[in-house]
Design a protein around this motif. Sequence first.
Motif, PDB file in Angstrom:
ATOM      1  N   THR A 203      -3.109  -4.428  -1.586  1.00 40.87           N
ATOM      2  CA  THR A 203      -2.110  -5.305  -2.199  1.00 40.87           C
ATOM      3  C   THR A 203      -2.733  -6.144  -3.304  1.00 40.87           C
ATOM      4  O   THR A 203      -3.846  -6.652  -3.172  1.00 40.87           O
ATOM      5  CB  THR A 203      -1.468  -6.248  -1.161  1.00 40.87           C
ATOM      6  OG1 THR A 203      -2.491  -7.044  -0.537  1.00 40.87           O
ATOM      7  CG2 THR A 203      -0.716  -5.469  -0.098  1.00 40.87           C
ATOM      8  N   TYR A 204      -2.007  -6.267  -4.420  1.00 43.10           N
ATOM      9  CA  TYR A 204      -2.377  -7.149  -5.522  1.00 43.10           C
ATOM     10  C   TYR A 204      -1.307  -8.231  -5.618  1.00 43.10           C
ATOM     11  O   TYR A 204      -0.126  -7.921  -5.838  1.00 43.10           O
ATOM     12  CB  TYR A 204      -2.477  -6.371  -6.837  1.00 43.10           C
ATOM     13  CG  TYR A 204      -2.464  -7.265  -8.055  1.00 43.10           C
ATOM     14  CD1 TYR A 204      -3.519  -8.133  -8.312  1.00 43.10           C
ATOM     15  CD2 TYR A 204      -1.377  -7.263  -8.924  1.00 43.10           C
ATOM     16  CE1 TYR A 204      -3.493  -8.969  -9.418  1.00 43.10           C
ATOM     17  CE2 TYR A 204      -1.346  -8.086 -10.034  1.00 43.10           C
ATOM     18  CZ  TYR A 204      -2.403  -8.946 -10.266  1.00 43.10           C
ATOM     19  OH  TYR A 204      -2.383  -9.789 -11.363  1.00 43.10           O
ATOM     20  N   LYS A 205      -1.699  -9.482  -5.384  1.00 45.06           N
ATOM     21  CA  LYS A 205      -0.752 -10.609  -5.340  1.00 45.06           C
ATOM     22  C   LYS A 205       0.428 -10.305  -4.407  1.00 45.06           C
ATOM     23  O   LYS A 205       1.578 -10.597  -4.721  1.00 45.06           O
ATOM     24  CB  LYS A 205      -0.242 -10.940  -6.749  1.00 45.06           C
ATOM     25  CG  LYS A 205      -1.264 -11.612  -7.638  1.00 45.06           C
ATOM     26  CD  LYS A 205      -0.651 -12.047  -8.967  1.00 45.06           C
ATOM     27  CE  LYS A 205      -1.616 -12.870  -9.796  1.00 45.06           C
ATOM     28  NZ  LYS A 205      -1.055 -13.251 -11.111  1.00 45.06           N
ATOM     29  N   GLY A 206       0.102  -9.680  -3.291  1.00 46.13           N
ATOM     30  CA  GLY A 206       1.109  -9.364  -2.295  1.00 46.13           C
ATOM     31  C   GLY A 206       1.894  -8.095  -2.560  1.00 46.13           C
ATOM     32  O   GLY A 206       2.700  -7.670  -1.721  1.00 46.13           O
ATOM     33  N   GLN A 207       1.690  -7.461  -3.719  1.00 43.49           N
ATOM     34  CA  GLN A 207       2.426  -6.254  -4.086  1.00 43.49           C
ATOM     35  C   GLN A 207       1.639  -5.021  -3.631  1.00 43.49           C
ATOM     36  O   GLN A 207       0.469  -4.860  -3.970  1.00 43.49           O
ATOM     37  CB  GLN A 207       2.632  -6.210  -5.606  1.00 43.49           C
ATOM     38  CG  GLN A 207       3.343  -4.975  -6.113  1.00 43.49           C
ATOM     39  CD  GLN A 207       3.404  -4.939  -7.643  1.00 43.49           C
ATOM     40  OE1 GLN A 207       3.009  -5.888  -8.315  1.00 43.49           O
ATOM     41  NE2 GLN A 207       3.909  -3.851  -8.184  1.00 43.49           N
ATOM     42  N   GLN A 208       2.291  -4.146  -2.860  1.00 42.38           N
ATOM     43  CA  GLN A 208       1.624  -2.953  -2.332  1.00 42.38           C
ATOM     44  C   GLN A 208       1.373  -1.942  -3.452  1.00 42.38           C
ATOM     45  O   GLN A 208       2.291  -1.547  -4.179  1.00 42.38           O
ATOM     46  CB  GLN A 208       2.472  -2.316  -1.235  1.00 42.38           C
ATOM     47  CG  GLN A 208       1.851  -1.092  -0.588  1.00 42.38           C
ATOM     48  CD  GLN A 208       0.521  -1.387   0.097  1.00 42.38           C
ATOM     49  OE1 GLN A 208      -0.516  -0.858  -0.282  1.00 42.38           O
ATOM     50  NE2 GLN A 208       0.576  -2.253   1.117  1.00 42.38           N
ATOM     51  N   MET A 209       0.100  -1.524  -3.586  1.00 43.51           N
ATOM     52  CA  MET A 209      -0.278  -0.572  -4.631  1.00 43.51           C
ATOM     53  C   MET A 209      -0.191   0.873  -4.140  1.00 43.51           C
ATOM     54  O   MET A 209       0.110   1.780  -4.916  1.00 43.51           O
ATOM     55  CB  MET A 209      -1.700  -0.856  -5.117  1.00 43.51           C
ATOM     56  CG  MET A 209      -1.885  -2.181  -5.848  1.00 43.51           C
ATOM     57  SD  MET A 209      -1.145  -2.180  -7.502  1.00 43.51           S
ATOM     58  CE  MET A 209       0.391  -3.031  -7.173  1.00 43.51           C
ATOM     59  N   ILE A 210      -0.480   1.108  -2.866  1.00 47.94           N
ATOM     60  CA  ILE A 210      -0.413   2.470  -2.343  1.00 47.94           C
ATOM     61  C   ILE A 210       1.052   2.866  -2.207  1.00 47.94           C
ATOM     62  O   ILE A 210       1.840   2.192  -1.533  1.00 47.94           O
ATOM     63  CB  ILE A 210      -1.134   2.584  -0.978  1.00 47.94           C
ATOM     64  CG1 ILE A 210      -2.631   2.323  -1.161  1.00 47.94           C
ATOM     65  CG2 ILE A 210      -0.913   3.963  -0.367  1.00 47.94           C
ATOM     66  CD1 ILE A 210      -3.421   2.334   0.128  1.00 47.94           C
ATOM     67  N   GLY A 211       1.423   3.924  -2.894  1.00 45.69           N
ATOM     68  CA  GLY A 211       2.815   4.376  -2.868  1.00 45.69           C
ATOM     69  C   GLY A 211       3.693   3.711  -3.904  1.00 45.69           C
ATOM     70  O   GLY A 211       4.885   3.996  -3.968  1.00 45.69           O
ATOM     71  N   ALA A 212       3.127   2.806  -4.729  1.00 47.25           N
ATOM     72  CA  ALA A 212       3.925   2.150  -5.772  1.00 47.25           C
ATOM     73  C   ALA A 212       4.331   3.164  -6.834  1.00 47.25           C
ATOM     74  O   ALA A 212       3.671   4.184  -7.043  1.00 47.25           O
ATOM     75  CB  ALA A 212       3.120   1.015  -6.406  1.00 47.25           C
ATOM     76  N   SER A 213       5.427   2.869  -7.530  1.00 48.13           N
ATOM     77  CA  SER A 213       5.905   3.775  -8.572  1.00 48.13           C
ATOM     78  C   SER A 213       4.943   3.756  -9.756  1.00 48.13           C
ATOM     79  O   SER A 213       4.181   2.800  -9.954  1.00 48.13           O
ATOM     80  CB  SER A 213       7.296   3.358  -9.043  1.00 48.13           C
ATOM     81  OG  SER A 213       7.218   2.114  -9.745  1.00 48.13           O
ATOM     82  N   GLU A 214       5.025   4.811 -10.568  1.00 45.18           N
ATOM     83  CA  GLU A 214       4.146   4.896 -11.746  1.00 45.18           C
ATOM     84  C   GLU A 214       4.430   3.752 -12.711  1.00 45.18           C
ATOM     85  O   GLU A 214       3.521   3.219 -13.351  1.00 45.18           O
ATOM     86  CB  GLU A 214       4.354   6.249 -12.437  1.00 45.18           C
ATOM     87  CG  GLU A 214       3.270   6.620 -13.438  1.00 45.18           C
ATOM     88  CD  GLU A 214       1.892   6.745 -12.812  1.00 45.18           C
ATOM     89  OE1 GLU A 214       0.905   6.436 -13.520  1.00 45.18           O
ATOM     90  OE2 GLU A 214       1.786   7.106 -11.628  1.00 45.18           O
ATOM     91  N   ALA A 215       5.682   3.347 -12.810  1.00 45.09           N
ATOM     92  CA  ALA A 215       6.047   2.236 -13.702  1.00 45.09           C
ATOM     93  C   ALA A 215       5.392   0.931 -13.237  1.00 45.09           C
ATOM     94  O   ALA A 215       4.890   0.147 -14.052  1.00 45.09           O
ATOM     95  CB  ALA A 215       7.561   2.081 -13.749  1.00 45.09           C
ATOM     96  N   GLN A 216       5.429   0.673 -11.912  1.00 37.74           N
ATOM     97  CA  GLN A 216       4.776  -0.528 -11.372  1.00 37.74           C
ATOM     98  C   GLN A 216       3.272  -0.501 -11.628  1.00 37.74           C
ATOM     99  O   GLN A 216       2.675  -1.506 -12.029  1.00 37.74           O
ATOM    100  CB  GLN A 216       5.032  -0.617  -9.867  1.00 37.74           C
ATOM    101  CG  GLN A 216       6.440  -1.002  -9.474  1.00 37.74           C
ATOM    102  CD  GLN A 216       6.622  -0.953  -7.960  1.00 37.74           C
ATOM    103  OE1 GLN A 216       6.443   0.091  -7.332  1.00 37.74           O
ATOM    104  NE2 GLN A 216       6.950  -2.098  -7.376  1.00 37.74           N
TER     105      GLN A 216
END
Length: 525
Positions: free
Chosen positions: A68-81
């Motif tokens: 997580t980066y600043k609470g945002q999950q990176m694994i499985g995140a969309s390409e845009a995110q």
Amino acid sequence: MSLLEVENLSVSFRQDGQSMPAVRGVSFSVDKGETVALVGESGSGKSVSALSTVSLLSENAQVEGSVTYKGQQMIGASEAQLRKVRGNDISFIFQEPMTSLNPLHTIEKQLEESLALHQGLVGAAARTRILELLTRVGIRDPETRLGAYPHQLSGGQRQRVMIAMALSNKPDILIADEPTTALDVTIQAQILDLLEELKASEGMGLLFITHDLGIVRRVADRVCVMKDGEIVESGPTAELFANPQHPYTKKLLAAEPSGAPDPVPEGAPEILQSDHLRVWFPIQQGFMRRTVDHVRAVNDASISVRAGETLGIVGESGSGKTTLALALMRLIASDGGITFDGQDIRQWSTRELRRLRKDMQVVFQDPFGSLSPRMTCAQIIAEGLAIHKVDPHRAPRELVREVMVETGLDPAAMDRYPHEFSGGQRQRIAIARAMVLRPRLLVLDEPTSALDMTVQVQIVNLLRDLQRKYGLAYLFISHDLRVVRAMSHKVMVMKQGDIVEAGLAEQMFNAPQTEYTRALIAAAG
């Protein structure tokens, strides 16, 4: 909450229908204004762990766990995110800048693209910012470098451009993967100071990947020691260095080149000598290509190396170290006298020089780049045997087997390809390729800079053993003063083409005479 949190990260790669684990159950975090170091040898999983943070792994990677980066999950995140985060919030500096810089674009264009994409800076505003960044990372006369292409810069200069690019968007987290491996000690010190300054002023978190424990001690707040894909020990830097618990950590801390080469035998003959050697490259302009000035790469270099002796050549990138070595081997044009084994070779033709080539061999910094990926280990080592007709009455594979044993390689692996060997093994192959010809002189151009600390020690010991056995003369080019001290009888310091100081190694390290030499030693300290 930490800026970056990695929990129970596991990564494996699908290959030939099998799953090959690379990282297993790794957990660490990076806070604002904190430096966390991932330490371990090649293949320990450091870089894979770092690349997993923003999903930069290849398609055959299988990733489990949480990032997580600043609470945002990176694994499985969309390409845009991920695109919003990559290069903007989380930036990378990689070890080899030539794989990251576009060879078809100038330095200015590549930095400008990054600024335009993430900050909307174009034109004069972008140019001003680019000059500021290049100055901050230690590039001299940045205005003259804006129109340069990556191949026109030294390795250290290319790495500085990469660092400038990574810092251009003021990221929250900077992931630095062996960022100072190719840099001179003085520039390395500047870059480390710069990263510390940015960390303090911008509140940036720094994930620092390295095999150099000296750097870790200097920059890291916390350390995670990795081995075989796992973190075997972690903790505050001072505590871990003072009281390591794991045997592997103790092994890493003990791995540093030490000792000295054997004394040069009395009456050893002179192998190589130069007299007022000069290498100037013309700067040509206009339709008629008139010479308007010169790049003074080497000025007035007079050296002498005897059998069984090592001359260490140190200096910053662009100081003329490699140019001098190439000129001494008659691989580039020069003015002045060059004597090899008592023979004046300055005016020799290419055909006359060919019979000397087996006596003058080179081992380069990057063994992977100097080994053909299409040839097996045996073919690489044996290639020079037929060209130079060395020991024609014996089978080449027999000679290859002998030199592989001598250089610490397993002869059973002689039919494997370069990519199937570790970095240290590839460097041994490069040394074996040179040694199979039984040379009189070996030019070693940064032969240990890309290697792990434990492997560095092994290569230094190997080179000293070979010198002892065969009375080899070495020209040892390096920016790592610890290795130079362990290898050299004499040391020569170069700066902008000039020899600023030369003498016996112990005298140079214990009582340097010039301010520049003192600065080099202090920066390495």
